[in-house]
Each structure stands twice: as structure tokens, then as C-alpha cells.
Design a protein around this motif. Structure first.
Motif, PDB file in Angstrom:
ATOM      1  N   ASN A  99       0.850  -1.202   0.000  1.00  0.00           N
ATOM      2  CA  ASN A  99       0.000   0.000   0.000  1.00  0.00           C
ATOM      3  C   ASN A  99       0.881   1.246   0.000  1.00  0.00           C
ATOM      4  OD1 ASN A  99      -3.012   0.918   0.500  1.00  0.00           O
ATOM      5  ND2 ASN A  99      -1.715   2.260   1.746  1.00  0.00           N
ATOM      6  N   GLU A 100       0.524   2.194  -0.841  1.00  0.00           N
ATOM      7  CA  GLU A 100       1.243   3.463  -0.948  1.00  0.00           C
ATOM      8  C   GLU A 100       0.237   4.601  -0.858  1.00  0.00           C
ATOM      9  OE1 GLU A 100       3.245   3.421  -4.632  1.00  0.00           O
ATOM     10  OE2 GLU A 100       4.573   1.732  -4.134  1.00  0.00           O
ATOM     11  N   PHE A 101       0.518   5.521   0.052  1.00  0.00           N
ATOM     12  CA  PHE A 101      -0.342   6.706   0.223  1.00  0.00           C
ATOM     13  C   PHE A 101       0.488   7.950  -0.049  1.00  0.00           C
ATOM     14  CE2 PHE A 101      -2.027  10.164   2.839  1.00  0.00           C
ATOM     15  CZ  PHE A 101      -3.329  10.232   2.358  1.00  0.00           C
ATOM     16  N   SER A 102       0.033   8.776  -0.996  1.00  0.00           N
ATOM     17  CA  SER A 102       0.793   9.969  -1.384  1.00  0.00           C
ATOM     18  C   SER A 102      -0.029  11.223  -1.118  1.00  0.00           C
ATOM     19  CB  SER A 102       1.174   9.910  -2.865  1.00  0.00           C
ATOM     20  OG  SER A 102       0.025   9.842  -3.682  1.00  0.00           O
ATOM     21  N   LEU A 103       0.671  12.252  -0.721  1.00  0.00           N
ATOM     22  CA  LEU A 103       0.101  13.575  -0.477  1.00  0.00           C
ATOM     23  C   LEU A 103       0.872  14.549  -1.369  1.00  0.00           C
ATOM     24  CD1 LEU A 103      -1.818  15.342   1.298  1.00  0.00           C
ATOM     25  CD2 LEU A 103       0.101  15.576   2.894  1.00  0.00           C
ATOM     26  N   THR A 104       0.216  15.045  -2.424  1.00  0.00           N
ATOM     27  CA  THR A 104       0.941  15.774  -3.465  1.00  0.00           C
ATOM     28  C   THR A 104       0.369  17.171  -3.666  1.00  0.00           C
ATOM     29  OG1 THR A 104       1.296  13.657  -4.596  1.00  0.00           O
ATOM     30  CG2 THR A 104       1.755  15.654  -5.848  1.00  0.00           C
ATOM     31  N   PRO A 105       1.070  18.225  -3.232  1.00  0.00           N
ATOM     32  CA  PRO A 105       0.714  19.567  -3.682  1.00  0.00           C
ATOM     33  C   PRO A 105       0.983  19.689  -5.180  1.00  0.00           C
ATOM     34  CG  PRO A 105       2.072  19.641  -1.701  1.00  0.00           C
ATOM     35  CD  PRO A 105       2.131  18.241  -2.203  1.00  0.00           C
ATOM     36  N   SER A 106       0.093  20.386  -5.885  1.00  0.00           N
ATOM     37  CA  SER A 106       0.179  20.411  -7.340  1.00  0.00           C
ATOM     38  C   SER A 106       0.030  21.829  -7.872  1.00  0.00           C
ATOM     39  CB  SER A 106      -0.896  19.514  -7.963  1.00  0.00           C
ATOM     40  OG  SER A 106      -2.193  19.996  -7.636  1.00  0.00           O
ATOM     41  N   LEU A 107       0.411  21.958  -9.128  1.00  0.00           N
ATOM     42  CA  LEU A 107       0.292  23.214  -9.865  1.00  0.00           C
ATOM     43  C   LEU A 107      -0.271  22.877 -11.240  1.00  0.00           C
ATOM     44  CD1 LEU A 107       0.909  26.304  -9.862  1.00  0.00           C
ATOM     45  CD2 LEU A 107       3.113  25.725 -10.916  1.00  0.00           C
ATOM     46  N   LEU A 108      -1.360  23.535 -11.607  1.00  0.00           N
ATOM     47  CA  LEU A 108      -2.021  23.290 -12.888  1.00  0.00           C
ATOM     48  C   LEU A 108      -1.989  24.566 -13.719  1.00  0.00           C
ATOM     49  CD1 LEU A 108      -3.772  21.515 -14.769  1.00  0.00           C
ATOM     50  CD2 LEU A 108      -5.782  22.375 -13.545  1.00  0.00           C
ATOM     51  N   TRP A 109      -1.472  24.438 -14.935  1.00  0.00           N
ATOM     52  CA  TRP A 109      -1.373  25.587 -15.838  1.00  0.00           C
ATOM     53  C   TRP A 109      -2.115  25.269 -17.123  1.00  0.00           C
ATOM     54  CZ3 TRP A 109       3.265  26.764 -19.436  1.00  0.00           C
ATOM     55  CH2 TRP A 109       3.017  27.951 -20.148  1.00  0.00           C
ATOM     56  N   VAL A 110      -3.198  25.989 -17.361  1.00  0.00           N
ATOM     57  CA  VAL A 110      -3.957  25.861 -18.606  1.00  0.00           C
ATOM     58  C   VAL A 110      -3.304  26.800 -19.619  1.00  0.00           C
ATOM     59  CG1 VAL A 110      -6.207  26.048 -19.711  1.00  0.00           C
ATOM     60  CG2 VAL A 110      -6.043  25.304 -17.333  1.00  0.00           C
ATOM     61  N   ILE A 111      -2.623  26.202 -20.599  1.00  0.00           N
ATOM     62  CA  ILE A 111      -1.824  27.007 -21.537  1.00  0.00           C
ATOM     63  C   ILE A 111      -2.720  27.888 -22.405  1.00  0.00           C
ATOM     64  CG2 ILE A 111      -0.126  26.864 -23.391  1.00  0.00           C
ATOM     65  CD1 ILE A 111       0.708  24.149 -22.260  1.00  0.00           C
ATOM     66  N   TYR A 112      -3.769  27.320 -22.929  1.00  0.00           N
ATOM     67  CA  TYR A 112      -4.678  28.070 -23.806  1.00  0.00           C
ATOM     68  C   TYR A 112      -6.102  27.839 -23.328  1.00  0.00           C
ATOM     69  CZ  TYR A 112      -7.422  29.383 -27.895  1.00  0.00           C
ATOM     70  OH  TYR A 112      -8.347  29.953 -28.720  1.00  0.00           O
ATOM     71  N   ARG A 113      -6.752  28.878 -22.896  1.00  0.00           N
ATOM     72  CA  ARG A 113      -8.084  28.778 -22.320  1.00  0.00           C
ATOM     73  C   ARG A 113      -9.141  28.992 -23.408  1.00  0.00           C
ATOM     74  NH1 ARG A 113      -7.784  33.318 -18.112  1.00  0.00           N
ATOM     75  NH2 ARG A 113      -9.867  32.596 -17.592  1.00  0.00           N
ATOM     76  N   GLY A 114      -9.194  28.051 -24.332  1.00  0.00           N
ATOM     77  CA  GLY A 114     -10.145  28.161 -25.424  1.00  0.00           C
ATOM     78  C   GLY A 114     -11.528  27.680 -25.041  1.00  0.00           C
ATOM     79  N   GLU A 115     -12.508  28.065 -25.852  1.00  0.00           N
ATOM     80  CA  GLU A 115     -13.872  27.639 -25.623  1.00  0.00           C
ATOM     81  C   GLU A 115     -14.089  26.192 -26.046  1.00  0.00           C
ATOM     82  OE1 GLU A 115     -16.239  29.209 -24.125  1.00  0.00           O
ATOM     83  OE2 GLU A 115     -15.163  31.086 -23.806  1.00  0.00           O
ATOM     84  N   PRO A 144       1.235  16.340 -18.990  1.00  0.00           N
ATOM     85  CA  PRO A 144       0.634  17.149 -20.054  1.00  0.00           C
ATOM     86  C   PRO A 144      -0.692  16.535 -20.498  1.00  0.00           C
ATOM     87  CG  PRO A 144       2.400  15.797 -20.937  1.00  0.00           C
ATOM     88  CD  PRO A 144       2.407  15.585 -19.455  1.00  0.00           C
ATOM     89  N   GLY A 145      -1.595  17.376 -20.958  1.00  0.00           N
ATOM     90  CA  GLY A 145      -2.896  16.882 -21.396  1.00  0.00           C
ATOM     91  C   GLY A 145      -3.668  17.957 -22.120  1.00  0.00           C
ATOM     92  N   GLY A 161       0.532  10.756 -17.665  1.00  0.00           N
ATOM     93  CA  GLY A 161       1.167  11.013 -16.379  1.00  0.00           C
ATOM     94  C   GLY A 161       2.513  10.330 -16.283  1.00  0.00           C
ATOM     95  N   ILE A 162       3.533  11.079 -15.874  1.00  0.00           N
ATOM     96  CA  ILE A 162       4.905  10.569 -15.708  1.00  0.00           C
ATOM     97  C   ILE A 162       5.338  10.878 -14.281  1.00  0.00           C
ATOM     98  CG2 ILE A 162       7.277  10.670 -16.550  1.00  0.00           C
ATOM     99  CD1 ILE A 162       6.189  11.724 -19.191  1.00  0.00           C
ATOM    100  N   SER A 163       5.945   9.903 -13.607  1.00  0.00           N
ATOM    101  CA  SER A 163       6.368  10.106 -12.220  1.00  0.00           C
ATOM    102  C   SER A 163       7.624   9.296 -11.933  1.00  0.00           C
ATOM    103  CB  SER A 163       5.251   9.695 -11.256  1.00  0.00           C
ATOM    104  OG  SER A 163       4.973   8.318 -11.377  1.00  0.00           O
ATOM    105  N   MET A 164       8.264   9.661 -10.807  1.00  0.00           N
ATOM    106  CA  MET A 164       9.480   8.965 -10.389  1.00  0.00           C
ATOM    107  C   MET A 164       9.710   9.208  -8.902  1.00  0.00           C
ATOM    108  SD  MET A 164      13.340   9.202 -11.962  1.00  0.00           S
ATOM    109  CE  MET A 164      14.628   8.090 -11.394  1.00  0.00           C
TER     110      MET A 164
END
Length: 313
Positions: A99-115, A144-145, A161-164
């Protein structure tokens, strides 16, 4: 042996809601003051080792348009196959964390806020807690997405999603299992992991709703006070009697009558000019000449008869 863990998100729900009284920078999606809660369900599988189940939840807050900070919780439970348990033995398997429990602060950047299309990049960095007393590790993630509008408020979220884990020495100690003179280390535990991510995002509250026009407040209603709060009525003093004046009354002047209206006097015609008699202008006779004079051939009427008068020419 190396194994690449592929995590596939089966369900990822995000319900953006507007923060109370948050000031909006514009009308595009993912504007300032938007809260993006999320729920995730995923898993992985391997032909030789088994599989895992991922359950997560979190929320992100857009501090400015297109940029959000958040916090995400994730729990991964690993289920090993019976063949794998027999291959490592019961002593070593008792040391492998499940079992692995992670607590991750994150930052989300929407590059282009299109309709219609909104590409983005997510970053995360936080601790990972392992069971079976294997300690705490660090982990970074990047994803990225792109979000594609399906129609109305629904968006399709597709990403990778990529992690290490880090540091490498600490990770190797956590995943090195010893049985007597034999040690076992699964090399996949501290390598890069990647996986596809997919889900549906509902843009509820992502747009600023039109504010209805303000209406003037109604005038305050008047509430009559009880009769007991009014003072008792008081009698008014009698009116003062008039005092006769010592000065004589003013003299009365009879009214001036209006002269009777008389018809206007007709204007007399101007006198005709009097011409002096002259040979060219003889005076008019006082009596008109007879119409016809008797001739010799004309019979003379007897006395008492009238002569016939010829008609005027």
C-alpha cells in the motif's frame, strides 16, 4: 527484471465551482476564483506481477486565470499474483509494501483557455508513505494533457502522467528485501513510471453567470404605533373675541357704471363735387323731356285718355 507500470484512469470527475464572491478576470473558462475538485479511479496490471487499484481525490484553486494551485491525495493498493508470491517466498513477500499513500501539492497551468480546446500541464511534488515500515519517499509527477469540449458543460480530459521516486538511494533501501544471504530488489520500483489518463470534466461554475439587474429596494413599510403610545388629547383655548376698531369705517365709493353700448353711427358719403356750368358741360335739366312729342300725323287723344308709351329702345 524491469516492469513499466501503466496507470489508466477509468473515471476522473472534476466539478468546477465558483468561489464565493471571487473577482473574475474575464469570461473565459478556468478563470480566477474557480475551484476544481476532482475524483479519480484507476488501476494497473502486469502479466507477471499482478495489478493495483488507485483511488484519489483533490482540489485545485485558480489564483489567476489559467493557473491553479491544489492538493491531491492518492492511495494505491497492489495485489500480487500467486505465482509471484511463490517465486519470492513468504519471507521476502512479507517485506514488500502493498500500500502506498501519497500527499501531493500540485500546480495546474492551462496554456490556452479556449472555448473548445484547452491544453494544460500539471506538476506535483510530495511524499509517499509505504506500509510494512518501509519508510517515506519523495515523488514528482508531470502530466501534459488537453481538455476538449464535448458540448454544453462537459469536457473530455486526455493526458499522460509521468512520475518517479527520489532519492534513488533511499528508494533502493526501501525496496531491497533480505532473506539470509539472499537480497531481492525489484528494479521497477525506483524507475520512471508513466500511464495514460482520461476522464470527463464537467465545467459547472467555470463560466461567470450573468448578474440580474439590480432592483431598487422597496420603501420601508409604515407600521402604526399602538394608541397607548400617543399623548392624551388636550383641549384648545376658546377663540378670542374681535375688538372694535376706533377708526371710522372707510368711505364707500359708488361703482362707476359702464356706459351703454350704442350702435356705431354710419359714415356719411362724401359730398359730390359741384361743377360750374359751361358750354361743354351744360347743367342737367330739372325735369326730364317728354318721351315722345306729338306730331302732325299722330292723333291727339281726347281729353282724359292716356297716350301709349312706346317701349324703351
Amino acid at each position: 527484471m524491469r516492469r513499466t507500470v501503466v496507470l489508466t484512469a477509468l473515471v476522473a470527475l472534476a466539478l468546477p465551482v465558483q468561489a464565493a464572491r471571487a473577482k473574475s478576470d474575464d469570461q473565459r473558462p478556468f478563470r480566477r476564483g474557480t475551484i476544481l475538485p476532482s475524483v479519480a479511479l484507476g488501476g494497473s496490471f502486469s502479466r507477471n506481477y499482478g495489478g493495483s487499484l488507485l483511488v484519489g481525490a483533490g482540489a485545485s484553486y485558480f489564483v489567476v486565470g489559467g493557473l491553479a494551485v491544489g492538493l491531491h491525495l492518492r492511495n494505491v493498493s497492489t495485489f500480487y499474483s500467486q505465482a509471484y508470491k511463490e517465486s519470492v517466498g513468504p519471507t521476502l513477500f512479507a517485506q514488500i509494501p502493498t500500500n502506498e499513500f501519497s500527499l501531493t501539492p500540485s500546480l495546474l497551468w492551462v496554456i490556452y483557455r479556449g472555448e473548445r480546446v484547452a491544453p494544460y500541464v500539471s506538476f506535483g511534488l510530495g511524499p509517499v508513505f509505504l506500509n510494512k515500515k518501509r519508510g517515506v519517499l519523495g515523488q514528482w509527477t508531470i502530466g501534459p494533457g488537453v481538455m476538449i469540449r464535448l458540448g454544453g458543460l462537459a469536457w473530455l480530459d486526455l493526458g499522460v502522467g509521468i512520475s518517479m521516486r527520489f532519492t534513488n538511494d533511499r528508494c533502493q533501501r526501501a525496496y531491497t528485501f533480505v532473506e539470509g544471504d539472499y537480497s531481492y530488489y525489484p528494479d521497477y520500483a525506483c524507475s520512471f513510471t508513466w500511464g495514460f489518463r482520461g476522464g470527463i470534466v464537467f465545467g459547472i461554475g467555470g463560466r461567470r453567470q450573468a448578474q440580474p439587474p439590480s432592483r431598487p429596494s422597496p420603501p420601508p413599510s409604515y407600521e402604526s404605533q399602538p394608541a397607548s403610545s400617543y399623548p392624551p388629547p388636550q383641549s384648545y383655548p376658546p377663540p378670542a373675541q374681535p375688538v372694535p376698531s376706533a377708526s371710522p369705517p372707510p368711505a364707500t365709493t359708488p361703482p362707476v357704471g359702464t356706459p351703454p353700448e350704442t350702435p356705431p353711427t354710419p359714415a356719411s358719403p362724401p359730398p359730390a363735387p359741384v361743377e360750374s356750368p359751361s358750354p361743354a358741360n351744360p347743367p342737367a335739366p330739372s325735369t326730364p323731356p317728354p318721351t315722345t312729342a306729338p306730331t302732325e300725323t299722330s292723333p291727339v287723344p281726347p281729353p282724359g285718355e292716356n297716350l301709349p308709351v312706346p317701349p324703351p329702345a
